[in-house]
Structures are given as structure tokens and as C-alpha cells.
Design an enzyme around this catalytic site. Sequence first.
Site, PDB file in Angstrom:
ATOM      1  CB  CYS A  95      -0.744  -0.263   0.881  1.00 24.57           C
ATOM      2  SG  CYS A  95      -0.407   0.443   2.823  1.00 24.57           S
ATOM      3  NE  ARG A 147      -4.800   1.536   1.465  1.00 25.66           N
ATOM      4  CZ  ARG A 147      -4.159   2.230   0.085  1.00 25.66           C
ATOM      5  NH1 ARG A 147      -4.707   1.918  -0.215  1.00 25.66           N
ATOM      6  NH2 ARG A 147      -2.560   2.677   0.162  1.00 25.66           N
ATOM      7  CG  ASP A 199      -4.567   5.406   2.848  1.00 27.42           C
ATOM      8  OD1 ASP A 199      -5.513   4.554   3.877  1.00 27.42           O
ATOM      9  OD2 ASP A 199      -4.426   5.607   2.215  1.00 27.42           O
TER      10      ASP A 199
END
Length: 191
Positions: free
Chosen positions: A25, A31, A154
Site C-alpha cells: 500500500c 491496508r 485507504d
Amino acid sequence: MTPSPAAELPSPRDPGAPYRVCLVCLGNICRSPMAETVLRARLDRAGLDGAVVVDSAGTGDWHIGDRMDPGARAALARRGYDGSEHRARQFQPSWLGRRDLILAMDARNLADLRRMARGQGPGGQGTSGRDDERIRLFGEVGGLAESGDRDIPDPWGGGPGEFGHVLDLLGAAAPVIVARLARLLETVPPE
């Protein structure tokens, strides 16, 4: 060329070694470490924990060494997972040749990784795109694209609802990824 979501996973670079998957990420505090935790647990349940090695990293460098975001840790803890050992790392260009599969959390991360693979990103030494098949979207490989969830959003700066939604997506995709890995690894001839 971009592989289709249903494209087979790439073969192991070294059939005698564990299959190496890196989840990526932006900052490696939300994440990708959540995905790493969930995917490791699913691999363990499927009896693949020794056959597949999972790690995570971010494309950015501003969180190196930091713990997982408190919201991410709390969301994991509410579902029985432990994210307390995680420390953020930045993805390094040298890892491209050492990972069998790199799963980006969103299109921006995917583009950054592919640019890096072509030598246009940090680190300079690229692979002229030959690793593109190894760099894919987590949501596509996990079968989420059919439901319109190509990217894992996100949750940074959000509340429990955003982190919970991300965990729902990761939890839905992880068993699909594990099943695909199991099929791939049973077809790899022993060395």
C-alpha cells in the site's frame, strides 16, 4: 500488458522454495499490514503457512519503522487478529526479483510498482516490464472486481467503520487468493 483478473498466478521463481507474496500500500501502516495479517491466518488454516511466505511494505518512506495505525490494529483485534508486531517498511526495487507475486492495494500503488519495475521509479534498476504479470491488484486477484471493489480504499484518518470496511474486503478476498495459491502450488512439479 496487464493480465486479466482471472489470469493464472505467476509460477514460482524457485519451485523448491516457498512462494513469496508481498502486499503493498502507500505507507505500510493500514491496508497492507492488515492484508498480511488476514492472509497469513487464512494460509495457516489452509495448511499453506510453510509453502507461502507473506510480507508487506509501502511505496512511501514516511512511516518506516512505525507501528501499524491504531485504527488498523483495533479493527484487527476486534476480529481476533494481532497486528502488534508489525513495523512499516518501504518496498525496495531489489525485491522485484525476489517475490513471486506482488499485490498492490490500489491502482496508484500498482502504477508506482510497475514504474519501479520498469526502472523509472526510485532505485533506477528496472526489469523492462517483464515482472508486470507478477505485480497485480489485491482486489482483482481476490475476486473483488466483480463486485466493483477493484481497489482496497485507504482508511487512514478514518474511523472504525472505514477500517471495518477494509477488513471486510480483505476477509472476502483472502480465501480466494489462498484457493488460487493452493491450486498453483499443487500443479508445480517438485524439484
